[in-house]
Scaffold this motif. Structure first.
Motif, PDB file in Angstrom:
ATOM      1  N   VAL A  45       0.810  -1.213   0.000  1.00 24.28           N
ATOM      2  CA  VAL A  45       0.000   0.000   0.000  1.00 24.28           C
ATOM      3  C   VAL A  45       0.846   1.267   0.000  1.00 24.28           C
ATOM      4  O   VAL A  45       0.312   2.363  -0.120  1.00 24.28           O
ATOM      5  CB  VAL A  45      -0.960   0.033   1.209  1.00 24.28           C
ATOM      6  CG1 VAL A  45      -1.912  -1.153   1.169  1.00 24.28           C
ATOM      7  CG2 VAL A  45      -0.202   0.078   2.525  1.00 24.28           C
ATOM      8  N   GLN A  46       2.164   1.118   0.144  1.00 26.52           N
ATOM      9  CA  GLN A  46       3.019   2.291   0.261  1.00 26.52           C
ATOM     10  C   GLN A  46       4.438   1.941  -0.150  1.00 26.52           C
ATOM     11  O   GLN A  46       4.936   0.873   0.190  1.00 26.52           O
ATOM     12  CB  GLN A  46       2.993   2.760   1.724  1.00 26.52           C
ATOM     13  CG  GLN A  46       3.778   3.989   2.024  1.00 26.52           C
ATOM     14  CD  GLN A  46       3.581   4.414   3.478  1.00 26.52           C
ATOM     15  OE1 GLN A  46       2.526   4.236   4.056  1.00 26.52           O
ATOM     16  NE2 GLN A  46       4.605   4.985   4.070  1.00 26.52           N
ATOM     17  N   ASN A  48       8.434   3.583  -0.027  1.00 29.32           N
ATOM     18  CA  ASN A  48       9.260   4.595   0.624  1.00 29.32           C
ATOM     19  C   ASN A  48      10.665   4.558   0.053  1.00 29.32           C
ATOM     20  O   ASN A  48      11.128   3.512  -0.417  1.00 29.32           O
ATOM     21  CB  ASN A  48       9.327   4.345   2.132  1.00 29.32           C
ATOM     22  CG  ASN A  48       7.972   4.368   2.782  1.00 29.32           C
ATOM     23  OD1 ASN A  48       7.133   5.184   2.455  1.00 29.32           O
ATOM     24  ND2 ASN A  48       7.746   3.452   3.707  1.00 29.32           N
ATOM     25  N   GLN A  68       3.685  -3.336  10.068  1.00 26.18           N
ATOM     26  CA  GLN A  68       4.016  -3.312   8.644  1.00 26.18           C
ATOM     27  C   GLN A  68       4.952  -4.459   8.310  1.00 26.18           C
ATOM     28  O   GLN A  68       5.917  -4.701   9.032  1.00 26.18           O
ATOM     29  CB  GLN A  68       4.744  -2.018   8.269  1.00 26.18           C
ATOM     30  CG  GLN A  68       3.929  -0.769   8.319  1.00 26.18           C
ATOM     31  CD  GLN A  68       4.777   0.442   7.940  1.00 26.18           C
ATOM     32  OE1 GLN A  68       5.810   0.696   8.537  1.00 26.18           O
ATOM     33  NE2 GLN A  68       4.322   1.184   6.953  1.00 26.18           N
ATOM     34  N   LYS A 131       8.878  -1.362   0.184  1.00 25.44           N
ATOM     35  CA  LYS A 131       7.450  -1.491  -0.062  1.00 25.44           C
ATOM     36  C   LYS A 131       6.822  -1.977   1.245  1.00 25.44           C
ATOM     37  O   LYS A 131       7.352  -2.889   1.878  1.00 25.44           O
ATOM     38  CB  LYS A 131       7.182  -2.506  -1.171  1.00 25.44           C
ATOM     39  CG  LYS A 131       7.828  -2.159  -2.503  1.00 25.44           C
ATOM     40  CD  LYS A 131       7.567  -3.218  -3.561  1.00 25.44           C
ATOM     41  CE  LYS A 131       6.354  -2.925  -4.369  1.00 25.44           C
ATOM     42  NZ  LYS A 131       6.184  -1.626  -4.941  1.00 25.44           N
ATOM     43  N   CYS A 132       5.704  -1.371   1.629  1.00 26.55           N
ATOM     44  CA  CYS A 132       5.062  -1.708   2.903  1.00 26.55           C
ATOM     45  C   CYS A 132       3.666  -2.267   2.656  1.00 26.55           C
ATOM     46  O   CYS A 132       2.951  -1.785   1.786  1.00 26.55           O
ATOM     47  CB  CYS A 132       4.953  -0.467   3.783  1.00 26.55           C
ATOM     48  SG  CYS A 132       6.541   0.284   4.154  1.00 26.55           S
ATOM     49  N   ALA A 134       1.271  -2.170   4.939  1.00 26.81           N
ATOM     50  CA  ALA A 134       0.328  -1.392   5.758  1.00 26.81           C
ATOM     51  C   ALA A 134       0.832   0.047   5.762  1.00 26.81           C
ATOM     52  O   ALA A 134       2.040   0.289   5.642  1.00 26.81           O
ATOM     53  CB  ALA A 134       0.258  -1.936   7.180  1.00 26.81           C
ATOM     54  N   PRO A 135      -0.073   1.010   5.893  1.00 28.55           N
ATOM     55  CA  PRO A 135       0.355   2.405   5.858  1.00 28.55           C
ATOM     56  C   PRO A 135       1.159   2.796   7.098  1.00 28.55           C
ATOM     57  O   PRO A 135       0.992   2.205   8.169  1.00 28.55           O
ATOM     58  CB  PRO A 135      -0.954   3.194   5.792  1.00 28.55           C
ATOM     59  CG  PRO A 135      -2.000   2.277   6.298  1.00 28.55           C
ATOM     60  CD  PRO A 135      -1.527   0.878   6.013  1.00 28.55           C
ATOM     61  N   TYR A 136       2.016   3.776   6.912  1.00 25.64           N
ATOM     62  CA  TYR A 136       2.776   4.338   8.021  1.00 25.64           C
ATOM     63  C   TYR A 136       1.829   5.082   8.953  1.00 25.64           C
ATOM     64  O   TYR A 136       1.001   5.874   8.510  1.00 25.64           O
ATOM     65  CB  TYR A 136       3.852   5.282   7.494  1.00 25.64           C
ATOM     66  CG  TYR A 136       4.636   5.979   8.564  1.00 25.64           C
ATOM     67  CD1 TYR A 136       5.387   5.256   9.489  1.00 25.64           C
ATOM     68  CD2 TYR A 136       4.652   7.368   8.654  1.00 25.64           C
ATOM     69  CE1 TYR A 136       6.117   5.895  10.480  1.00 25.64           C
ATOM     70  CE2 TYR A 136       5.384   8.013   9.635  1.00 25.64           C
ATOM     71  CZ  TYR A 136       6.115   7.274  10.548  1.00 25.64           C
ATOM     72  OH  TYR A 136       6.838   7.906  11.517  1.00 25.64           O
TER      73      TYR A 136
END
Length: 181
Positions: A45-46, A48, A68, A131-132, A134-136
Motif C-alpha cells: 500500500v506504500q 518509501n 508493517q 514497499k510496505c 500497511a500504511p505508516y
C-alpha cells in the motif's frame, strides 16, 4: 528468483534474476504473480525511499498496532539490514537476523509483520527502497534500542561514526517494548 530462508522463520532473502550485458542490467524488483507463485502473496500500500550517508543507523522500528511488513532493497550504496523477532509466541523471540543489501548484490529482504526493522548504511549516498503492506502510522511507531545487549545485534560498526536520530536514541530495551502475541 531465488528465495533464501533465514535462521528465524519469517524473514527471507530474495535474490532476483538479473539480466545483464555491457549496457547494464534489468531485473524485476516486484511482480505480484511471480512472488505469489513463490509463496509470497503480498499486497503493498506504500513505497518509501530514504537516502543516508555512511554510518547512519535507522531503527529498530516497528508499528503496534498496525504492524508493517516490508520488502526492502538498496539501489545505490550498501546497508547492513536487520530484523528482530518481536513475536512473544515465537521460539525465536528477541533473536535477530542480518543481511548485507547493496546495489552490487541486488538482494532484497522481506521483513514480515511482528519484527522490528533497521539498517546501518555502509556507504555514502545509499538509497534504500521499501514497499510496505500497511500504511505508516506515526502515532503507532516504536523503537527497539539498536544496541540492546539482550538482543545483541552484531552491527558492523568498525570505523563508522554511528549517527542516530533523536527518536532512535530513545529506543527501548526488549524487556520494555510492547511485543506482539
Amino acid at each position: 528468483m531465488k528465495i533464501v530462508e533465514c535462521d528465524i522463520a519469517g524473514p527471507l532473502i530474495i535474490e532476483p534474476q538479473v539480466f545483464g550485458d555491457e549496457r547494464g542490467f534489468f531485473l524485476e524488483s516486484w511482480n505480484a504473480a511471480r512472488f505469489a507463485e513463490a509463496g509470497l502473496d503480498m499486497t503493498f500500500v506504500q513505497d518509501n525511499h530514504s537516502r543516508s550517508q555512511k554510518g547512519v543507523l535507522r531503527g529498530m522500528h516497528f508499528q503496534r498496532p498496525g504492524p508493517q511488513g516490508k520488502l526492502v532493497r538498496v539501489v545505490s550504496g550498501a546497508v547492513y539490514d536487520v530484523a528482530v523477532d518481536l513475536r512473544r509466541s515465537s521460539p525465536t523471540f528477541g533473536k535477530w537476523v542480518g543481511v548485507e543489501l547493496s546495489a552490487v548484490n541486488k538482494r532484497m529482504f522481506w521483513v514480515p509483520q511482528g519484527f522490528a526493522h533497521g539498517f546501518l548504511t555502509l556507504e555514502d549516498g545509499t538509497d534504500f527502497l521499501y514497499k510496505c503492506d500497511a500504511p505508516y502510522a506515526p502515532a503507532n511507531e516504536h523503537s527497539l534500542a539498536w544496541d540492546d545487549p539482550d538482543v545483541g545485534i552484531d552491527w558492523p560498526t568498525d570505523g563508522l561514526d554511528i549517527q542516530l536520530s533523536a527518536k532512535d536514541r530513545e529506543g527501548k530495551p526488549l524487556s520494555e517494548v510492547e511485543a506482539f502475541a
